[in-house]
Write a protein that holds these residues in place. Structure first.
Motif, mmCIF file in Angstrom:
data_model
loop_
_atom_site.group_PDB
_atom_site.id
_atom_site.type_symbol
_atom_site.label_atom_id
_atom_site.label_comp_id
_atom_site.label_asym_id
_atom_site.label_seq_id
_atom_site.Cartn_x
_atom_site.Cartn_y
_atom_site.Cartn_z
ATOM 1 N N GLN A 67 0.836 -1.204 0.000
ATOM 2 C CA GLN A 67 0.000 0.000 0.000
ATOM 3 C C GLN A 67 0.871 1.254 0.000
ATOM 4 O OE1 GLN A 67 -3.599 -0.004 0.628
ATOM 5 N NE2 GLN A 67 -3.866 2.185 0.881
ATOM 6 N N VAL A 68 0.602 2.172 -0.937
ATOM 7 C CA VAL A 68 1.306 3.446 -1.037
ATOM 8 C C VAL A 68 0.299 4.562 -0.810
ATOM 9 C CG1 VAL A 68 2.657 4.969 -2.533
ATOM 10 C CG2 VAL A 68 2.932 2.480 -2.698
ATOM 11 N N THR A 69 0.578 5.439 0.158
ATOM 12 C CA THR A 69 -0.301 6.568 0.455
ATOM 13 C C THR A 69 0.499 7.849 0.319
ATOM 14 O OG1 THR A 69 -1.548 5.225 2.035
ATOM 15 C CG2 THR A 69 -1.820 7.614 2.175
ATOM 16 N N PHE A 70 0.035 8.755 -0.519
ATOM 17 C CA PHE A 70 0.680 10.060 -0.651
ATOM 18 C C PHE A 70 0.197 10.930 0.506
ATOM 19 C CE2 PHE A 70 1.250 8.134 -4.697
ATOM 20 C CZ PHE A 70 2.494 8.592 -5.126
ATOM 21 N N THR A 71 1.146 11.383 1.339
ATOM 22 C CA THR A 71 0.796 12.031 2.603
ATOM 23 C C THR A 71 0.886 13.553 2.573
ATOM 24 O OG1 THR A 71 3.068 11.663 3.359
ATOM 25 C CG2 THR A 71 1.413 10.028 3.988
ATOM 26 N N ARG A 72 1.691 14.108 1.672
ATOM 27 C CA ARG A 72 1.834 15.559 1.568
ATOM 28 C C ARG A 72 2.003 15.939 0.110
ATOM 29 N NH1 ARG A 72 5.615 16.761 6.722
ATOM 30 N NH2 ARG A 72 3.914 16.592 8.207
ATOM 31 N N GLY A 73 1.686 17.174 -0.208
ATOM 32 C CA GLY A 73 1.886 17.683 -1.555
ATOM 33 C C GLY A 73 0.653 17.550 -2.423
ATOM 34 N N PRO A 74 0.832 17.728 -3.738
ATOM 35 C CA PRO A 74 -0.312 17.766 -4.655
ATOM 36 C C PRO A 74 -1.099 16.459 -4.767
ATOM 37 C CG PRO A 74 1.755 17.747 -5.871
ATOM 38 C CD PRO A 74 2.095 17.939 -4.421
ATOM 39 N N MET A 115 -4.090 10.430 -2.050
ATOM 40 C CA MET A 115 -4.207 9.377 -3.072
ATOM 41 C C MET A 115 -3.556 8.102 -2.558
ATOM 42 S SD MET A 115 -3.578 11.250 -6.720
ATOM 43 C CE MET A 115 -4.031 9.752 -7.598
ATOM 44 N N LYS A 116 -4.169 6.979 -2.879
ATOM 45 C CA LYS A 116 -3.647 5.676 -2.467
ATOM 46 C C LYS A 116 -3.486 4.780 -3.682
ATOM 47 C CE LYS A 116 -5.538 5.907 2.128
ATOM 48 N NZ LYS A 116 -6.250 5.244 3.197
ATOM 49 N N PHE A 117 -2.424 3.970 -3.641
ATOM 50 C CA PHE A 117 -2.131 3.028 -4.716
ATOM 51 C C PHE A 117 -1.754 1.687 -4.118
ATOM 52 C CE2 PHE A 117 -1.536 7.072 -6.790
ATOM 53 C CZ PHE A 117 -1.908 6.856 -8.096
ATOM 54 N N MET A 118 -1.911 0.641 -4.910
ATOM 55 C CA MET A 118 -1.448 -0.697 -4.571
ATOM 56 C C MET A 118 -0.282 -0.996 -5.503
ATOM 57 S SD MET A 118 -1.861 -3.381 -2.650
ATOM 58 C CE MET A 118 -3.477 -3.040 -1.968
ATOM 59 N N LEU A 145 1.924 0.619 -10.317
ATOM 60 C CA LEU A 145 0.985 0.975 -9.256
ATOM 61 C C LEU A 145 -0.416 1.066 -9.825
ATOM 62 C CD1 LEU A 145 2.995 3.968 -7.749
ATOM 63 C CD2 LEU A 145 2.947 1.633 -6.875
ATOM 64 N N GLN A 146 -1.422 0.708 -9.007
ATOM 65 C CA GLN A 146 -2.817 0.859 -9.406
ATOM 66 C C GLN A 146 -3.532 1.627 -8.309
ATOM 67 O OE1 GLN A 146 -4.748 -2.711 -10.729
ATOM 68 N NE2 GLN A 146 -6.678 -1.683 -11.141
ATOM 69 N N GLU A 147 -4.308 2.628 -8.726
ATOM 70 C CA GLU A 147 -5.006 3.487 -7.769
ATOM 71 C C GLU A 147 -6.019 2.685 -6.945
ATOM 72 O OE1 GLU A 147 -6.992 7.897 -7.775
ATOM 73 O OE2 GLU A 147 -7.377 6.630 -9.499
ATOM 74 N N VAL A 148 -6.131 3.052 -5.674
ATOM 75 C CA VAL A 148 -7.120 2.462 -4.772
ATOM 76 C C VAL A 148 -8.138 3.550 -4.460
ATOM 77 C CG1 VAL A 148 -7.505 1.428 -2.502
ATOM 78 C CG2 VAL A 148 -5.425 0.879 -3.778
ATOM 79 N N GLY A 169 -11.798 1.446 -1.057
ATOM 80 C CA GLY A 169 -10.818 0.390 -0.833
ATOM 81 C C GLY A 169 -10.640 -0.558 -2.005
ATOM 82 N N LYS A 170 -11.396 -0.349 -3.086
ATOM 83 C CA LYS A 170 -11.302 -1.218 -4.258
ATOM 84 C C LYS A 170 -10.324 -0.631 -5.264
ATOM 85 C CE LYS A 170 -15.969 -2.980 -3.785
ATOM 86 N NZ LYS A 170 -17.287 -3.107 -4.414
ATOM 87 N N LEU A 171 -9.685 -1.514 -6.028
ATOM 88 C CA LEU A 171 -8.764 -1.058 -7.060
ATOM 89 C C LEU A 171 -9.513 -0.266 -8.126
ATOM 90 C CD1 LEU A 171 -6.479 -4.182 -7.530
ATOM 91 C CD2 LEU A 171 -5.914 -2.037 -6.390
#
Length: 96
Positions: A53-60, A64-67, A74-77, A81-83
């Motif tokens: 799981q990748v979570t963008f925590t700061r910035g533009p 956003m979350k990706f798997m 990477l695929q957006e989540v 919680g679904k792809l």
């Protein structure tokens, strides 16, 4: 803590049989620049990678979350919680 491979990431949505296989989404492209930092457009931010799981925590891209599907893919989540349909792949090294 795991890190994404440094480099340029191109994002795209799947196309259809009547047109292009992939529809690039230039506004969603980003660059992993080192450590847990990224750049998107003229702004920068940070991300957190926990397992796949990748979570963008700061910035533009904040929120956003990706798997991580594989090395450099990477695929957006979605918020449910679904792809999602958006996929991003590493296209090459960081450009100066």
């Amino acid at each position: 803590m795991a890190l994404l491979d440094q480099g340029e990431y191109i994002c795209a949505l799947p196309g259809d049989a009547a047109g292009s296989a992939w529809l690039e989404q230039d506004a969603r492209d980003f660059t992993i620049i080192g450590g847990s930092s990224y750049r998107s457009g003229n702004s920068a931010g940070t991300y957190l990678m926990e397992g796949k799981q990748v979570t963008f925590t700061r910035g533009p891209m904040r929120g956003m979350k990706f798997m991580r599907l594989g090395s450099g893919i990477l695929q957006e989540v979605g918020s449910d919680g679904k792809l999602g349909r958006l996929r991003c792949h590493r296209s090459g090294p960081v450009k100066n």
